[in-house]
Design a protein around this motif. Structure first.
Motif, PDB file in Angstrom:
ATOM      1  N   THR A 155       0.853  -1.187   0.000  1.00 14.11           N
ATOM      2  CA  THR A 155       0.000   0.000   0.000  1.00 14.11           C
ATOM      3  C   THR A 155       0.890   1.237   0.000  1.00 14.11           C
ATOM      4  O   THR A 155       1.846   1.323   0.782  1.00 14.11           O
ATOM      5  N   TRP A 156       0.586   2.177  -0.885  1.00 14.65           N
ATOM      6  CA  TRP A 156       1.365   3.416  -0.937  1.00 14.65           C
ATOM      7  C   TRP A 156       1.110   4.248   0.312  1.00 14.65           C
ATOM      8  O   TRP A 156      -0.038   4.518   0.678  1.00 14.65           O
ATOM      9  N   MET A 157       2.179   4.703   0.947  1.00 13.86           N
ATOM     10  CA  MET A 157       2.095   5.544   2.143  1.00 13.86           C
ATOM     11  C   MET A 157       2.030   7.007   1.698  1.00 13.86           C
ATOM     12  O   MET A 157       2.988   7.773   1.816  1.00 13.86           O
ATOM     13  N   ARG A 158       0.883   7.400   1.216  1.00 18.44           N
ATOM     14  CA  ARG A 158       0.723   8.705   0.574  1.00 18.44           C
ATOM     15  C   ARG A 158       0.886   9.879   1.539  1.00 18.44           C
ATOM     16  O   ARG A 158       1.156  11.002   1.119  1.00 18.44           O
ATOM     17  N   GLU A 159       0.729   9.612   2.846  1.00 16.60           N
ATOM     18  CA  GLU A 159       0.846  10.710   3.801  1.00 16.60           C
ATOM     19  C   GLU A 159       2.294  11.146   4.021  1.00 16.60           C
ATOM     20  O   GLU A 159       2.541  12.265   4.494  1.00 16.60           O
ATOM     21  N   LEU A 160       3.253  10.294   3.685  1.00 16.14           N
ATOM     22  CA  LEU A 160       4.659  10.668   3.846  1.00 16.14           C
ATOM     23  C   LEU A 160       5.025  11.776   2.858  1.00 16.14           C
ATOM     24  O   LEU A 160       4.633  11.736   1.690  1.00 16.14           O
ATOM     25  N   ASP A 161       5.785  12.738   3.324  1.00 17.56           N
ATOM     26  CA  ASP A 161       6.236  13.858   2.492  1.00 17.56           C
ATOM     27  C   ASP A 161       5.051  14.687   1.972  1.00 17.56           C
ATOM     28  O   ASP A 161       5.161  15.364   0.948  1.00 17.56           O
ATOM     29  N   ASN A 162       3.896  14.576   2.678  1.00 16.77           N
ATOM     30  CA  ASN A 162       2.688  15.328   2.299  1.00 16.77           C
ATOM     31  C   ASN A 162       2.288  15.091   0.844  1.00 16.77           C
ATOM     32  O   ASN A 162       1.896  16.022   0.128  1.00 16.77           O
ATOM     33  N   ALA A 163       2.377  13.827   0.425  1.00 20.30           N
ATOM     34  CA  ALA A 163       2.069  13.495  -0.972  1.00 20.30           C
ATOM     35  C   ALA A 163       0.614  13.088  -1.174  1.00 20.30           C
ATOM     36  O   ALA A 163       0.230  12.695  -2.274  1.00 20.30           O
ATOM     37  N   GLN A 164      -0.212  13.202  -0.128  1.00 20.24           N
ATOM     38  CA  GLN A 164      -1.581  12.699  -0.200  1.00 20.24           C
ATOM     39  C   GLN A 164      -2.449  13.427  -1.231  1.00 20.24           C
ATOM     40  O   GLN A 164      -3.466  12.892  -1.685  1.00 20.24           O
TER      41      GLN A 164
END
Length: 303
Positions: free
Chosen positions: A141-150
């Motif tokens: 699962t992509w951790m989209r919250e990292l580096d504010n990439a959501q």
């Protein structure tokens, strides 16, 4: 630096300016019809390997690729590690050609998509399939919250600003930190991990060297790995006793227990002892003997 030549560093340096060994994988993602599309990738590496409560891989890809589009929209993928096989390699190269639509990729694909473990555990969910021919698969699962990439969305072009390490990271590139949800291994190699790896039970893992000379993809074939024993160093039991006492004065270790870990490299000794202390407190044990050490060791292997 006798014998070395200064080489110009250009884009895609890993295959244009140098030689770097990489895995051969097919990444499975869900298209807009929730059908699985597979693309070939080699820039796939471990990222978080411990001490965070989860583990993750890093995938690097073009930000105009189907893979990038699908991960941005669906947030899930499978990393299928493919074995060394000349017939497989030919089809993998075909699946790595940029510009094909997911439908065109599916027509090219000669491998066998099947449901993964996440799908079987959640029949109503939507998950990309895995490949039957792979020897190992990571469901991620992509951790989209990292580096504010959501908030990243797919675009035809990306003018910036860009993220540092996750999501859209440059005009042409994307990085995805992928949380590993499941590691699936063919039974033979699962047993090797559990029962002990030797040079005869490794999977036939090829080494990929990428696209070179504008004509070819290069991959080296598998051969049995070399095996060398870890150097044995004399360790004073008294020093291990001292470290054990410092780990927690309320938990005692017998000499025979400490002999079980006397060969642990000093840099890891504190971590091992803390794990033993944690287990002892969870199980109301005040004195750890060799019996308890064997139990702890077996439980560690199963994690």
């Amino acid at each position: 630096m006798e014998g070395f030549k200064d080489t110009r560093i250009v884009d895609n340096f890993y295959q244009t300016s140098s030689f770097i060994p990489m895995p051969t994988t097919l990444i499975g993602t869900l298209d807009d019809n929730f059908q699985t599309s597979f693309g070939a990738y080699s820039l796939v590496f471990p990222y978080y390997v411990g001490s965070r409560g989860y583990h993750a891989m890093l995938l690097e890809c073009r930000n105009t690729s189907n893979t990038c589009k699908h991960i941005l929209r669906r947030g899930k993928c499978t990393i299928n590690f493919m074995p060394d096989d000349k017939k497989y390699f030919k089809n993998i190269v075909a699946l790595g050609f940029p510009g094909d639509t997911p439908e065109e990729k599916r027509k090219l694909n000669k491998f066998t998509p099947v449901d993964g473990l996440l799908q079987s555990e959640d029949p109503e969910g939507k998950y990309p399939k895995i490949l039957k021919e792979a020897f190992q698969v990571f469901e991620c699962t992509w951790m989209r919250e990292l580096d504010n990439a959501q908030d990243d969305v797919y675009r035809e072009e990306y003018p910036g600003p860009y993220h540092s390490f996750n999501g859209i990271t440059s005009k042409h590139g994307a990085h995805f930190i992928l949380k590993i949800e499941k590691i699936l291994l063919k039974e033979k190699y699962h047993n090797a991990i559990i029962n002990g790896v030797n040079r005869y039970n490794f999977p036939p893992l090829p080494t990929n060297y990428g696209y070179r000379d504008s004509l070819h993809f290069f991959e080296s074939q598998f051969s049995k790995p070399l095996c060398e024993d870890v150097p044995k160093k004399e360790v004073n039991l008294d020093s291990v006793k001292y470290a054990a006492h410092r780990a927690d004065p309320d938990i005692q270790f017998t000499d025979d227990a400490l002999m079980e870990i006397v060969g642990v490299p000093r840099i890891f000794l504190g971590l091992v002892l803390k794990g033993c202390v944690k287990w002892a407190k969870e199980n109301n044990v005040n004195v750890i003997t060799s019996k308890e050490m064997k139990i702890i060791s077996e439980q560690r292997k199963k994690k």
